[in-house]
Design a protein around this motif. Structure first.
Motif, mmCIF file in Angstrom:
data_model
loop_
_atom_site.group_PDB
_atom_site.id
_atom_site.type_symbol
_atom_site.label_atom_id
_atom_site.label_comp_id
_atom_site.label_asym_id
_atom_site.label_seq_id
_atom_site.Cartn_x
_atom_site.Cartn_y
_atom_site.Cartn_z
ATOM 1 N N GLY A 121 2.483 7.140 -1.863
ATOM 2 C CA GLY A 121 3.370 8.013 -2.375
ATOM 3 C C GLY A 121 3.847 9.318 -1.869
ATOM 4 N N ALA A 122 3.255 10.568 -2.226
ATOM 5 C CA ALA A 122 3.663 11.769 -1.621
ATOM 6 C C ALA A 122 2.464 12.239 -0.925
ATOM 7 C CB ALA A 122 3.794 12.799 -2.803
ATOM 8 N N ALA A 123 1.605 11.113 -0.339
ATOM 9 C CA ALA A 123 0.336 11.526 0.418
ATOM 10 C C ALA A 123 0.658 12.106 1.624
ATOM 11 C CB ALA A 123 -0.478 10.252 0.554
ATOM 12 N N LEU A 124 2.106 12.004 1.992
ATOM 13 C CA LEU A 124 2.209 12.283 3.387
ATOM 14 C C LEU A 124 3.572 13.015 3.475
ATOM 15 C CD1 LEU A 124 1.834 8.809 5.688
ATOM 16 C CD2 LEU A 124 0.476 10.999 6.059
ATOM 17 N N PRO A 125 3.436 14.465 2.635
ATOM 18 C CA PRO A 125 4.716 15.179 2.766
ATOM 19 C C PRO A 125 4.857 15.615 4.195
ATOM 20 C CG PRO A 125 2.814 16.284 2.010
ATOM 21 C CD PRO A 125 2.224 14.822 2.316
ATOM 22 N N ALA A 126 6.275 15.970 4.392
ATOM 23 C CA ALA A 126 6.817 16.442 5.746
ATOM 24 C C ALA A 126 6.581 15.369 7.069
ATOM 25 C CB ALA A 126 5.836 17.632 6.202
ATOM 26 N N TYR A 127 6.109 14.194 6.398
ATOM 27 C CA TYR A 127 6.182 13.109 7.446
ATOM 28 C C TYR A 127 7.294 12.212 7.119
ATOM 29 C CZ TYR A 127 1.272 14.319 9.278
ATOM 30 O OH TYR A 127 0.293 14.694 9.933
ATOM 31 N N GLU A 128 8.061 11.790 8.444
ATOM 32 C CA GLU A 128 9.269 10.913 8.200
ATOM 33 C C GLU A 128 8.354 9.570 8.531
ATOM 34 O OE1 GLU A 128 12.581 11.477 10.464
ATOM 35 O OE2 GLU A 128 12.767 9.465 10.904
ATOM 36 N N PRO B 152 0.866 -1.196 0.105
ATOM 37 C CA PRO B 152 -0.067 0.067 -0.055
ATOM 38 C C PRO B 152 0.772 1.146 -0.081
ATOM 39 C CG PRO B 152 -0.086 -1.164 2.091
ATOM 40 C CD PRO B 152 0.633 -2.044 1.119
ATOM 41 N N MET B 153 1.905 0.988 0.338
ATOM 42 C CA MET B 153 2.734 2.520 0.363
ATOM 43 C C MET B 153 3.307 2.841 -0.895
ATOM 44 S SD MET B 153 3.038 2.687 3.551
ATOM 45 C CE MET B 153 4.123 4.218 3.633
ATOM 46 N N ASP B 154 3.269 2.014 -1.779
ATOM 47 C CA ASP B 154 3.460 2.459 -3.279
ATOM 48 C C ASP B 154 2.378 3.594 -3.535
ATOM 49 O OD1 ASP B 154 5.352 0.521 -3.271
ATOM 50 O OD2 ASP B 154 4.230 -0.960 -4.379
ATOM 51 N N LEU B 155 1.135 3.312 -3.204
ATOM 52 C CA LEU B 155 0.087 4.128 -3.589
ATOM 53 C C LEU B 155 0.022 5.466 -2.819
ATOM 54 C CD1 LEU B 155 -2.273 1.178 -3.371
ATOM 55 C CD2 LEU B 155 -1.520 2.160 -5.533
#
Lengths: 136, 136
Positions: B113-120, B108-111
């Motif tokens: 993608g950039a859905a969590l910018p600013a998050y580490e 699921p992490m592939d999808l």
DNA sequence: TTTCCAATAAGAATGATTACGATTTACTTT
DNA sequence: AAAGTAAATCGTAATCATTCTTATTGGAAA
């Protein structure tokens, strides 16, 4: 989930309104992080030095069974937080520093669809761990 | 993962070849289910009545740190199995009856993608639980 | 107010896991 | 092959989270 809604659910299911129960709910209402049974006990014992683990665990289990709280296992310990308000199924990013969460609106099970025919799917867990922008 | 490969990794990292270690690995090689520390101890004590928990837990931790075993927490207990051979990242369906797994080739992490910018993002867990066709 | 049953307190029990000093074993060096 | 050395193991106790048990208390209905 707020106190009123929680008490509505509890009353509907025949649970009595007790001061301990109320304070446990107040703690969760005022804290968006995942908390352990010990966290709750520590806070409660300031007001009720005789507070016992049993009361904490029993009520946490009650709240989870009524969907007032949601639970997850983080590094071997059960953690609890208020059940999300959002009505649609979702998952969580969990900050391992501060314990706060961010809702992930999508669910990988949607994509799996019929990828597991003949399998009975009872449950699934999808969680992302890391640091939130504030803690980074 | 097979015995030879596991021993290669262990030797590379300076671990000694002991009979206990070998038998633990043999148990995992011959069982595709997720096993607990107790499961291992029970089997081992037939051959080595003096086998101690310390040895089991210490070796399980070693094997996990070397990616010989993979671990997950199921209903409050740590469970272990041989690390998958497949070289590409994947997830698991786990049968809660027999403990066997089925690989899920997508992540699921592939999808996200950039859905969590600013998050580490340090880690994630995606597991599906239910019953396999045989157990259903 | 009295009564009833849920809720709680107190502390012991359990189950998984880790820690520790003493002993043994695997591997290296002679 | 024998001895030395550090790792590995044993035996046991400690720890940590959680659950159980019994007696007591408290909320709400009669």
């Amino acid at each position: 989930m707020n106190l009123n809604k929680a008490w509505g659910i509890l009353k509907e299911n025949g649970f009595k309104e007790t001061t301990k129960r109320n304070q446990i709910l107040e703690i969760f209402e005022g804290d968006e992080r995942y908390l352990t049974a010990r966290d709750i006990l520590d806070v409660m014992q300031k007001d009720y030095p005789s507070m016992s683990y049993d009361t904490v665990y029993r009520n946490l289990a009650t709240f989870v069974s009524l969907d007032i709280l949601e639970a997850t296992e983080l590094s071997g310990e059960k953690h609890f937080r208020m059940h999300c308000e959002s009505d649609h199924h979702h998952h969580h990013f969990i900050c391992m520093d501060c314990g706060k969460i961010k809702e992930i609106p999508l669910c990988p099970m949607d994509l799996l669809g019929a990828a597991l025919p003949a399998y009975e799917i009872d449950n699934h867990k999808f969680e992302i761990y890391g640091k939130c922008p504030e803690c980074k």
